[in-house]
Write an enzyme that holds these catalytic residues in place. Structure first.
Site, PDB file in Angstrom:
ATOM      1  CG  ASP A 196      -1.563   1.263   1.533  1.00 55.02           C
ATOM      2  OD1 ASP A 196      -2.241   1.757   0.620  1.00 55.02           O
ATOM      3  OD2 ASP A 196      -1.440   1.798   2.665  1.00 55.02           O
ATOM      4  CG  ASP A 217      -1.865   7.512   0.233  1.00 58.99           C
ATOM      5  OD1 ASP A 217      -1.015   8.405   0.145  1.00 58.99           O
ATOM      6  OD2 ASP A 217      -2.634   7.192  -0.692  1.00 58.99           O
ATOM      7  CD  GLU A 245      -4.476   9.629   3.471  1.00 54.86           C
ATOM      8  OE1 GLU A 245      -4.807  10.761   3.088  1.00 54.86           O
ATOM      9  OE2 GLU A 245      -4.750   8.602   2.842  1.00 54.86           O
ATOM     10  CB  ALA A 283      -7.078  21.743  -8.283  1.00 51.89           C
TER      11      ALA A 283
END
Ligand code: XBP
Ligand code: MG
Length: 258
Positions: free
Chosen positions: A10, A12, A19, A85
């Site tokens: 994984d 994150d 995070e 964005a």
């Protein structure tokens, strides 16, 4: 008995602590750019993390927190724009070196590579974020270290669905018993376990450390490094000071026998 052939990571929370000070900040920057008065503080973001995927998380926020949404005929287009964005801000933070790899990650990747172990990424985050993390924390060559990069919208159902792990195993031509997954969150653990993969949790951040990791082989607070030992939070056998391939192979064999 099947031997361990691949390590699936994984991103994150596992490869890097991304995070709270990475993704969350980038979401807020994107909201500001769009003239929205939305702001995700550390606590609110913890609740929103229940839903994986940035676009899905924004939709969940709109549905549950009922913020003021500009008159936009096309809600999914509006969310996609915001998310684009956000990705630009997030990759810029990575470019500036603001989010380092967690201790032990580079060491284990290098050891696995030199032993001929296959490497994979299984993440909910956008592929561009994975490339940027690897490029700016290791170097552009690091992308080529991975035999499969399974990310974001490559599958329709994100974690906790097992789809991203199935996708990676198809890409590698491997079965669940050939692999070991490294995760940090309950959604990730559910995803890997539902794909039938032996899962090791390496968690240390406040958002996930107290989650329910039932079914994981072992729960640790990190991969550890020489001189910077990891701690076993749950499960046995206890990990050595730092995880190496020898220990992972023994853990895998132990799990297949039980
Ligand atoms: C990661 C996520 C991602 C990131 C944001 O979960 O939930 O949504 O927070 O990434 P996991 P995007 O570690 O379980 O894969 O905004 O690029 O979707
Ligand atoms: Mg994670």
């Amino acid at each position: 008995m099947r031997e361990l052939k691949a390590l699936l990571f994984d991103v994150d929370g596992t490869l890097a602590d991304t995070e709270r000070d990475g993704h969350r900040v980038a979401f807020n920057q994107a909201f500001l750019d769009a003239g929205l008065d939305w702001s995700w503080d550390v606590q609110l973001y913890g609740r929103l993390l229940e839903v994986t995927g940035g676009k899905e998380r924004i939709l969940h926020y709109i549905d549950t927190c009922k913020p003021l949404v500009p008159e936009a005929g096309d809600l999914s287009g509006f969310i996609a724009g915001l998310h684009q964005a956000k990705t630009a801000h997030y990759t810029q933070a990575l470019r500036k070196g603001r989010i380092p790899l967690r201790p032990g990650v580079l060491r284990l990747l290098l050891e696995a590579r030199s032993a001929g172990m296959l490497l994979g990424i299984c993440t909910t985050t956008t592929a561009a974020n994975v490339s940027a993390l690897l490029e700016f924390s290791i170097g552009p060559e690091a992308l080529g270290w991975f035999d499969v990069i399974a990310a974001g919208d490559m599958v329709p159902a994100k974690k906790p669905a097992p789809d991203i792990y199935h996708y990676a195993m198809r890409g590698l031509g491997l079965l669940p018993d050939d692999c070991m997954a490294f995760e940090d969150s309950v959604n990730g653990v559910r995803s890997a376990l539902d794909a039938g993969i032996d899962t090791l949790v390496v968690t240390a951040n406040d958002y996930t450390v107290d989650q329910d990791f039932t079914g994981a082989s072992l729960v640790l607070d990190g991969l550890g490094e020489p001189g910077m030992p990891c701690n076993t939070l749950h499960g046995s056998p206890s990990a050595p000071d730092f995880l190496d391939l020898d220990f992972l192979r023994r853990l895998h064999a132990h799990r297949l026998q039980s």
